[in-house]
Write an enzyme that holds these catalytic residues in place. Structure first.
Site, PDB file in Angstrom:
ATOM      1  N   LYS A  13      -1.464  27.657  -9.165  1.00 34.37           N
ATOM      2  CA  LYS A  13      -0.386  26.690  -8.905  1.00 34.37           C
ATOM      3  C   LYS A  13      -0.771  25.345  -9.527  1.00 34.37           C
ATOM      4  O   LYS A  13      -1.956  25.009  -9.632  1.00 34.37           O
ATOM      5  CB  LYS A  13      -0.113  26.548  -7.415  1.00 34.37           C
ATOM      6  CG  LYS A  13      -1.182  25.867  -6.595  1.00 34.37           C
ATOM      7  CD  LYS A  13      -0.621  25.594  -5.208  1.00 34.37           C
ATOM      8  CE  LYS A  13      -1.436  24.583  -4.431  1.00 34.37           C
ATOM      9  NZ  LYS A  13      -2.620  25.117  -3.775  1.00 34.37           N
ATOM     10  N   LYS A  29      -7.583  -4.320  -5.294  1.00 31.18           N
ATOM     11  CA  LYS A  29      -6.252  -4.700  -4.817  1.00 31.18           C
ATOM     12  C   LYS A  29      -6.174  -6.207  -4.668  1.00 31.18           C
ATOM     13  O   LYS A  29      -5.211  -6.847  -5.092  1.00 31.18           O
ATOM     14  CB  LYS A  29      -5.975  -4.038  -3.474  1.00 31.18           C
ATOM     15  CG  LYS A  29      -5.845  -2.539  -3.519  1.00 31.18           C
ATOM     16  CD  LYS A  29      -5.426  -2.026  -2.153  1.00 31.18           C
ATOM     17  CE  LYS A  29      -5.196  -0.543  -2.153  1.00 31.18           C
ATOM     18  NZ  LYS A  29      -4.752  -0.054  -0.847  1.00 31.18           N
ATOM     19  N   ASP A  59      -6.668  -2.131   2.986  1.00 32.38           N
ATOM     20  CA  ASP A  59      -5.685  -3.133   2.571  1.00 32.38           C
ATOM     21  C   ASP A  59      -6.053  -4.526   3.030  1.00 32.38           C
ATOM     22  O   ASP A  59      -5.372  -5.487   2.703  1.00 32.38           O
ATOM     23  CB  ASP A  59      -4.304  -2.779   3.137  1.00 32.38           C
ATOM     24  CG  ASP A  59      -3.906  -1.369   2.794  1.00 32.38           C
ATOM     25  OD1 ASP A  59      -4.100  -0.992   1.634  1.00 32.38           O
ATOM     26  OD2 ASP A  59      -3.432  -0.652   3.684  1.00 32.38           O
ATOM     27  N   PHE A  91      -9.246  22.705  -8.571  1.00 33.89           N
ATOM     28  CA  PHE A  91      -8.291  21.746  -9.110  1.00 33.89           C
ATOM     29  C   PHE A  91      -9.039  20.627  -9.822  1.00 33.89           C
ATOM     30  O   PHE A  91     -10.077  20.185  -9.374  1.00 33.89           O
ATOM     31  CB  PHE A  91      -7.462  21.146  -7.976  1.00 33.89           C
ATOM     32  CG  PHE A  91      -6.482  20.117  -8.435  1.00 33.89           C
ATOM     33  CD1 PHE A  91      -5.235  20.510  -8.897  1.00 33.89           C
ATOM     34  CD2 PHE A  91      -6.796  18.773  -8.407  1.00 33.89           C
ATOM     35  CE1 PHE A  91      -4.336  19.569  -9.335  1.00 33.89           C
ATOM     36  CE2 PHE A  91      -5.893  17.830  -8.843  1.00 33.89           C
ATOM     37  CZ  PHE A  91      -4.653  18.235  -9.297  1.00 33.89           C
ATOM     38  N   THR A 136      -0.175   4.805   1.042  1.00 29.86           N
ATOM     39  CA  THR A 136      -0.423   5.750   2.115  1.00 29.86           C
ATOM     40  C   THR A 136      -0.242   5.075   3.469  1.00 29.86           C
ATOM     41  O   THR A 136      -0.900   4.098   3.765  1.00 29.86           O
ATOM     42  CB  THR A 136      -1.849   6.284   2.003  1.00 29.86           C
ATOM     43  OG1 THR A 136      -2.091   6.565   0.643  1.00 29.86           O
ATOM     44  CG2 THR A 136      -2.025   7.513   2.846  1.00 29.86           C
ATOM     45  N   ASP A 166       0.858  -1.157   0.000  1.00 29.49           N
ATOM     46  CA  ASP A 166       0.000   0.000   0.000  1.00 29.49           C
ATOM     47  C   ASP A 166       0.906   1.221   0.000  1.00 29.49           C
ATOM     48  O   ASP A 166       2.084   1.117   0.354  1.00 29.49           O
ATOM     49  CB  ASP A 166      -0.848  -0.073   1.272  1.00 29.49           C
ATOM     50  CG  ASP A 166      -1.691   1.142   1.450  1.00 29.49           C
ATOM     51  OD1 ASP A 166      -2.270   1.592   0.457  1.00 29.49           O
ATOM     52  OD2 ASP A 166      -1.768   1.644   2.573  1.00 29.49           O
ATOM     53  N   GLY A 185      -4.983   3.496  -3.422  1.00 26.23           N
ATOM     54  CA  GLY A 185      -6.225   4.135  -3.823  1.00 26.23           C
ATOM     55  C   GLY A 185      -5.974   5.580  -4.199  1.00 26.23           C
ATOM     56  O   GLY A 185      -6.876   6.302  -4.597  1.00 26.23           O
ATOM     57  N   ASP A 186      -4.750   5.977  -4.067  1.00 30.03           N
ATOM     58  CA  ASP A 186      -4.421   7.386  -4.224  1.00 30.03           C
ATOM     59  C   ASP A 186      -4.269   7.769  -5.689  1.00 30.03           C
ATOM     60  O   ASP A 186      -4.297   6.946  -6.577  1.00 30.03           O
ATOM     61  CB  ASP A 186      -3.113   7.663  -3.468  1.00 30.03           C
ATOM     62  CG  ASP A 186      -3.132   9.043  -2.871  1.00 30.03           C
ATOM     63  OD1 ASP A 186      -3.884   9.890  -3.385  1.00 30.03           O
ATOM     64  OD2 ASP A 186      -2.400   9.267  -1.900  1.00 30.03           O
TER      65      ASP A 186
END
Lengths: 1166, 337
Positions: free
Chosen positions: A605, A839, A864, A582, A438, A436, A717-718
């Site tokens: 930015k 996953k 996870d 964003f 994070t 994983d 998952g990011d």
């Protein structure tokens, strides 16, 4: 309606965007669902069973439809296997399903029923012992699970019943209950948010433990319902539980007095998931819709199936071979017996007549009982004690993991935890590591590292200088002597302070000024200045904090006014006019603000690739260099640009924005067009570098794992960008790694369908990475040129599911195998935007691929869990995201860095130990039973045991069990330090190397050789049984005892030869076992035991020792048996791998390199 | 890091728990193995030579008296079922047969190591427990009872006790002179003194009231040696020798020793005649019977196997050490380049 869940949520599994979309719909009255469409959607018309109906607060609603309150499962989480009542039968049943146990049970029953050469005790007792030990162990493990379940199930919650707050336990929550949840509590079940303590009918949650995203997500209350929940009468109709975290469709019918019910549509933005945590909101009320095992969190778990290690599979394979040997031995003996008996005078010589009953017995029945008797006689060849020893080895051996002080983390004050000791050796066999991101690879703790203003580098000083850093009021510490102009610095910092969507945490005082993303207190020294911030992205917080360090503090947003404290401690106020949000396509965000002097600025930015084309080119070059350097260092870089808007320009932009926002169709596109239009011709003012702090030694660990031949896959998952930079930082991707991307972005590049594009890309990558790749064992010249061609593969969840879907539909498995082939040729694989079950899907796919590699999953969050359960070995990190992963893991360690020692040292050693244990056990029982088999040829196939019953029983239990147990606990054929230093050593034992057929054959041949030697050696000696100097003769028990003595000494000394690491325990146990054997034999034959009918061994052993010939034959046979072993050891030593040699070099060999082979064997103490 | 000691659940830092016990790490390197092999080889050769010489020095005289051949003097005894058949075997000894001479009888193709045969006895009877005289163990079947009376000693082993008897005469000047046999000390000391016991009855016969002798026996147990009470009943040496089951189907058992009188130093050269009372049937199972005269050494009876094995293995060790030496002398140098 399709808009509610765009792309079937596979396209956007991430919750954030889904929520945004939903919010939009919420606010748009025109899109409110009519009841009819909803019914259609929910399939009510097809059959109401597809939905569940929940009565809020259990208050009967004045509906004309009769509602029969359906039964839902309670809110208990059950991970345990047994209860007190079913433990015994269920556990016994499970244990006897193991072929070995079943076999022993059969043997035991045969012994009880049939007249057999050995007593039932000899096999019944060990069996009973095994079953009991295993039952105790499993019972204990289940008790731990019960305890963990109880912790969750007995968790105190507050439930609203008729307006009264009632304390209750989590497990008692029923569907329809209104539950109160306070800040920082986790939701006890899936709730529909009814009321929030916040004014704006929202609440913030983190779903870190569910999907690993630690940012705050906004959830919304059901719009326009009474503030008084007591009088709320409503029903909720929603879909049946399903595992997708981001999908939810429902409808709420609110009944007001005698009115037609009002309908509210419910989406994932209204659903609070069990396992998520309430943040920055004092309290909420929600109604339970899914409980217990039906919550999305529980559905994302997979059943905890029994994991079996590869070693156990090998054992079973060997077991079958031995079973075959056993049966053939018994068959051979039975056949020969009847062949032999058919000769006249042999069946029933006058001196050994049969009883009447024996004569009358049916011939075939006799044959069958003879067969069974032989089975019983030879059954010791399948060592019941091996299972005991293996269990003990695993159980006791796992303590070394818990005891290891290197695994102790002073931060959480805990060491490693072993949940399943069954898989110790699997740690030494890992081929694929799924990690994983994070919280596992990274600490999820962004830190501002440096910035670059106008081409000049500003590096913030290290943490140890923090106080100084803040006391320096005249600006950032400047490593490069030159500085950009003061004005430019200020402008840059202002931009950092203004261009974001960060909120100041309201309850900062209570929480010790901790910021919300990482939940821990940072920078204690400067807590006066420190603030808690909340943002959807931890990067933004890091930037705001970074600006704060340089003197610009963001004070907050109050009614469209941004307040910042500048370096001179003056408060500056800016009016926030627009936020250009964003999004991942633009990869930038902007704000438009107006300062007090009335001037309007745009600050923007974003990623360098999206900023550079939009700024004046002459500024780019000097900053690009910094950005690229930072990126290669693994930092997350952002560029900051600004633009002054003239009043006319602003007016136009303002107009366009407003118009776009009100657009009914293609609003997204229109907004985007305006954004793109305004974000041009900006001035590049600087760049930032933020570090997502990696876990300690993450890169070293990953490097070691790769060095050990493991393939590392990052499953997260990011977002892709974040994950990618982490991979760079962990050195999973190197600078020269060519990335093969299979993501939505690459799939959507052209106007063709995704499937087509997918096909094309897969083939292209396959060609690149597999077909064109130089062969693994290419020539040296080739590998020099080809070595720098590393590939990294990136895939996201949507593409994965697309791929799996297409492959199952059209060409079965072809995509999947292409994908796996590509991945196998990549140094690292990154899978981002993965849902928990995806996953697991990946893990499963790899697990079932060719060669069925051993997989390991490591993670820290509940997201996870499914992959932890799916992989062969699941490792939980005792992280900050709760204990779900730890509970479901096989092993839990405090930090990622501990993985290295766990695998390279512990895993390797465990594997070597247990592999040797298994081979040794089969070997020692083969040469134990072979003489007994051979003896049948000399005793008329009468099932006469060669050894006394005591020896038969004690051989495996007492005489030879302890040395191998000690070996299998203590052996370090290579020292731990060397194992850690030299990761490639791990490859030596890869692919179950020590339990392949060749080593097995070697051991078997050795066992046969020695067994033959023992028997025929003594047979030759007994050609004249007068072995004492007084002319007296030895009988059959002396024969057996001599063979047995040789046997015990040989197998023990064989183990001594294999032992590379002699601790005092090994000495004690090896020599102790032999001494015990001698001592026992003396005693056993030295006393007339009152409870034994036949004193068969009376003084047999003592008389044997009185015979010189017996001594000589024992010495001869032991030496002869071990001779090949010694030769082999010498041979292996000198032709073995160099790594091993260097790791065992003794000081003397170092001094005399010429005498490479003349090592001081007996004093080589390290 | 001293403050870490405060943590209660910190793993203890002992050598054992950290797997850092001091350890001896022996290496089976050529440096040890080559001289080791050489030493062991030489030692073995030495032992082997000693064994072989000793074994060769042992004199053995083996005579088959089964009587299957018509030329055999015992041929007639195999023909009829007559009891008390006596046959005489003549042989001569060329040189002095050094004493003490041990006299063995041998049987072939006789399975004393049959499982059912082996358990067919009642140990409680044999330690003199009279209560078991009345109800012998069921293991003894079918030699448990005869005519309703219990058999003592019951079981197949006791029943099948070897009952040929031998008398050895030296023929001196045509006259037969009896060579005295010593029947003591042919069974294990522990069998005679501890393991087997007669019931505590005087006369011994009383203990055997209402019991039957084994069917094959001509005399009851209490009459095995009427001349010597200490050699009677269950502690009769011949009985004890028989009760110790042979390991292999071809075996020999000690019958007598020749230790007395003129023959203390051995059997002098000359002609001898062995008078055999031929009772034991072996033809039915294709067995043979033989007698063996042998003297013994420190290693027991003659057995060349040990000496040869030691010589072979000793030489093997020496050869291997030489081979290894050559191999390492040859291959060590290229490694150092």
């Amino acid at each position: 309606m399709r808009m509610l869940f765009p792309g079937d949520a596979e396209a956007e599994p991430g919750g954030v965007r889904g929520v945004h979309l939903c919010r939009k719909i919420q606010h748009d009255p025109r899109e409110r669902m009519s009841r009819k469409t909803l019914k259609c959607l929910l399939g009510v018309d097809e059959g109401s069973r597809a939905n569940r109906k929940v009565v809020v607060g259990h208050r009967p609603c004045p509906s004309n439809e009769e509602i029969i309150p359906p039964k839902f499962c309670d809110n208990r989480i059950v991970s345990s296997k047994y209860t007190v009542w079913n433990f015994l039968p269920k556990n016994l049943f499970e244990q006897f399903r193991r072929i070995a146990n079943f076999y022993f049970l059969i043997i035991f029953l045969v012994q009880v029923i049939v007249d057999t050469p050995t007593s039932p005790v000899t096999s019944g007792l060990p069996l009973f012992f095994v079953i009991t030990v295993t039952a105790i162990k499993q019972g204990y493990e289940d008790w731990l699970r019960h305890k963990a379940d109880n912790e969750v199930n007995k968790y105190k919650v507050t439930v609203l019943v008729d307006g009264k707050r009632i304390e209750s336990e989590s497990e008692k929550i029923k569907v329809g209950d209104i539950v109160e949840v306070k800040e920082n509590e986790t939701f006890p079940c899936d709730l529909i948010l009814l009321q929030s303590h916040r004014d704006d009918d929202t609440c913030f949650v983190t779903t870190a433990s569910l999907d690993g995203e630690s940012n705050h997500k906004t959830h919304y209350t059901v719009p326009n319902i009474e503030s008084d929940l007591e009088s709320l009468t409503a029903t909720i109709e929603c879909e049946q539980p399903q595992s997708d975290l981001y999908k939810f469709v429902g409808r709420m019918d609110i009944y007001k007095d005698s009115q037609e019910p009002i309908f509210r549509s419910l989406g994932p933005e209204n659903l609070l998931l069990k396992g998520a945590t309430l943040k920055n909101t004092k309290m909420i009320y929600g109604v339970a819709v899914y409980t217990g095992m039906e919550t999305k969190m529980a559905l994302n778990y997979q059943g905890k199936s029994q994991k079996r290690s590869a070693v156990e599979k090998s054992i079973n394979a060997f077991l079958l071979i031995y079973l075959f040997i056993l049966v053939s031995k018994a068959l051979v003996c039975t056949t020969l017996k009847y062949v032999w008996q058919s000769k006249p005078g042999q069946d029933e010589p006058w001196y050994n007549e049969k009883t009447q009953r024996e004569r009358e017995t049916n011939l075939y029945l006799k044959m069958f009982t003879d067969f069974l008797s032989f089975m019983v006689l030879f059954n010791f060849i399948i060592p019941v004690s091996m299972y005991v020893t293996v269990e003990m080895q695993k159980f006791l051996g796992s303590f070394f993991i818990t005891w290891d002080k290197d695994f102790f983390d002073p931060e959480i004050k805990e060491g490693a935890l072993v949940n399943t000791s069954d898989l110790n050796e699997e740690l030494g066999q890992v081929e694929y590591v799924f990690t994983d991101k994070t919280g596992t690879l990274t600490q999820n703790n962004m830190e501002f590292i440096e910035c670059c203003i106008d081409g000049f580098q500003y590096k913030y000083r290290d943490a140890c200088d923090e106080l100084d850093g803040f006391s320096v009021t005249d600006g950032p510490v400047n490593k490069v002597q030159q500085k950009a102009g003061r004005e430019k610095e200020d402008q840059f910092l202002r931009a950092l302070c203004l261009c974001h969507t960060v909120q100041v945490k309201e309850s900062a005082e209570q929480d010790g000024l901790a910021d919300q993303v990482d939940g821990s207190i940072l920078d204690e020294a400067s807590s006066q200045e420190e603030r808690g911030f909340i943002a959807s992205s931890p990067d933004e917080i890091a930037l705001v904090k970074g600006a704060m360090r340089y003197g610009f503090t963001f004070l907050g947003l109050e009614s469209k006014t941004l307040k910042i404290l500048n370096r001179k401690k003056e408060v500056e106020k800016y009016e926030l006019l627009h936020v250009l949000n964003f999004d991942p396509v633009r990869r930038r965000m902007s704000v438009i603000i107006k300062d007090t002097s009335g001037e309007t600025f745009l600050f923007c930015k974003g990623a360098d690739s999206s900023i550079f084309p939009r700024v004046k080119q002459e500024e780019v070059e000097k900053i690009r260099m910094h950005v690229e350097r930072n990126a290669t260092e693994g930092y997350r870089t952002l560029c900051v640009a600004s633009k002054r808007l003239s009043p006319e320009e602003f007016a136009q932009v303002d107009e366009e924005l407003k118009e776009a926002r009100l657009a009914l169709q293609d609003r997204e596109e229109k907004l985007m067009a305006v954004y793109n239009q305004v974000e041009t011709e900006m001035t590049l003012i600087g760049a930032t570098a933020v570090e997502d702090r990696l876990q300690e030694e993450a890169a070293e660990t990953m490097e070691a794992l790769q060095g050990a031949g493991m393939k590392v896959w990052v499953l997260t998952g990011d977002k892709m960008e974040t994950a990618k930079s982490t991979c760079y930082a962990c050195r999973l991707f190197q600078r020269n790694t060519e990335l093969l991307e299979l993501t939505l972005r690459t799939l959507e590049d052209r106007g063709r369908s995704r499937e087509e594009r997918l096909h094309e890309l897969l083939l292209e990558y396959h060609k690149k990475a597999v077909q064109d790749a130089p062969p693994v064992k290419g020539g040296i010249a080739r590998s020099w040129s080809g070595a720098n061609h590393d590939y990294g593969f990136i895939i996201d969840g949507a593409s994965l599911s697309l791929m799996l879907k297409s492959s199952s539909a059209s060409k079965p498995n072809s995509y999947e195998s292409l994908f796996l082939q590509i991945c196998q040729n990549c140094t690292a694989v990154l899978c981002c935007r993965m849902a928990p079950l995806q996953k697991a899907q990946i893990v499963k796919m790899v697990k079932n691929s060719k060669g069925s590699p051993i997989t390991l999953s490591i993670g820290d969050g509940a997201n996870d869990v499914s992959m932890i359960l799916e992989a062969h070995v699941g490792i939980g990190i005792k992280g900050k995201e709760g204990r779900q992963a730890v509970r479901n893991s096989d092993y839990a360690i405090p930090k990622l860095k501990h993985l290295k020692k766990l695998l390279l040292a512990h895993g390797h050693l465990y594997y070597v130990r247990i592999a040797h244990l298994v081979q040794y056990f089969f070997y020692k029982n083969l040469c134990f039973i072979l003489p007994q088999f051979l003896y049948q040829f000399f005793c008329g196939y009468s099932q006469q045991p060669l050894y006394d019953a005591a020896y038969l029983t004690m051989y495996n239990i007492c005489f030879t069990s302890m040395p191998i147990l000690a070996y299998s606990l203590l052996e370090q054929h290579i020292s731990i330090d060397d194992l850690l230093e030299n990761a490639t050593l791990y490859r030596d034992v890869a692919k179950n190397a020590m339990l392949q057929w060749w080593p097995f054959l070697y051991w078997t041949v050795l066992g046969v050789f020695q067994g033959l030697l023992f028997f025929f050696g003594v047979r030759c000696l007994f050609s004249n049984p007068a072995l004492q100097d007084n002319g007296q003769v030895f009988g059959n028990w002396s024969y057996g005892t001599i063979v047995f003595t040789v046997l015990v000494f040989t197998v023990t000394l064989k183990l001594a030869l294999d032992t590379r690491h002699w601790t005092w325990i090994n000495h004690f146990v090896i020599w102790g076992s032999l001494a015990f054997y001698v001592f026992f034999s003396f005693f056993w034959g030295g006393i007339i035991w009152p409870f034994i009918r036949h004193q068969r061994l009376y003084f047999v052993f003592a008389n044997m020792l009185g015979s010189v010939s017996a001594w000589l034959v024992i010495i001869l046979l032991i030496l002869l048996s071990l001779l090949p072993e010694i030769l082999f050891a010498v041979f292996r030593k000198n032709h073995g791998s160099h790594a091993r040699q260097t790791s065992t070099v003794t000081p003397l060999t170092y001094k005399h390199p010429r005498e490479h082979n003349h090592q001081p064997g007996l004093d080589g103490q390290h | 890091m001293k403050e870490e000691g405060n943590y209660a659940n910190r793993p203890s830092n002992t050598a054992f728990t950290q797997q850092r016990l001091p350890a001896w790490q022996p290496m089976l390197s050529a440096g040890v193995v080559i001289p080791g092999f050489l030493l062991i080889g030489l030692a073995f050769i030495g032992i082997g030579v000693g064994l072989l010489i000793t074994s060769r020095s042992i004199q053995v005289l083996e005579l088959d008296y089964t009587g299957t051949e018509t030329s055999s003097p015992c041929y007639q005894c195999t023909m009829s079922n007559q009891s008390n058949c006596v046959c005489k075997l003549s042989f001569s000894i060329g040189t002095l047969f050094k004493g003490p001479v041990f006299f063995y009888y041998g049987l072939t193709n006789y399975f004393q190591n049959q499982r059912k045969y082996g358990v067919s006895k009642d140990f409680n009877q044999l330690i003199g427990d009279v209560s078991y005289f009345k109800s012998p163990s069921s293991d003894c079947q079918p030699y448990q009872r005869v005519n309703g009376k219990p058999i003592v000693p019951c079981g197949a082993i006791a029943n099948s006790m070897f009952n040929d008897t031998f008398k050895l005469y030296q023929i001196i000047n045509g006259k037969e002179e009896l060579v005295p046999f010593d029947g003591k000390g042919i069974a294990w000391w522990t069998d005679y003194n501890i393991k087997y016991r007669n019931p505590d009855y005087t006369p011994l016969k009383n203990a055997f009231n209402d019991t039957e002798k084994p069917v094959f026996w001509t005399k009851p147990a209490y009459e095995l040696d009427t001349s010597d009470a200490s050699n009677n009943g269950f502690i009769n040496q011949d009985f004890l020798v028989w009760m110790r089951r042979a390991a292999l189907p071809n075996f020999r058992k000690l019958y007598r020793r020749i230790t007395e009188g003129n023959y203390k130093d051995g059997l002098p050269a000359g002609n001898y005649s062995l008078e055999i009372s031929y009772n034991y049937p072996v033809i039915s199972f294709e067995g043979t019977k033989k007698v063996t005269f042998s003297n013994v050494s420190w290693m027991g009876g003659q057995n060349e196997f040990l000496g040869i094995a030691y010589l072979v293995i000793g030489s093997m060790c020496v050869v291997m050490s030489v081979v290894m030496l050559i191999v390492y002398a040859k291959f060590r140098f290229p490694e150092e380049d």
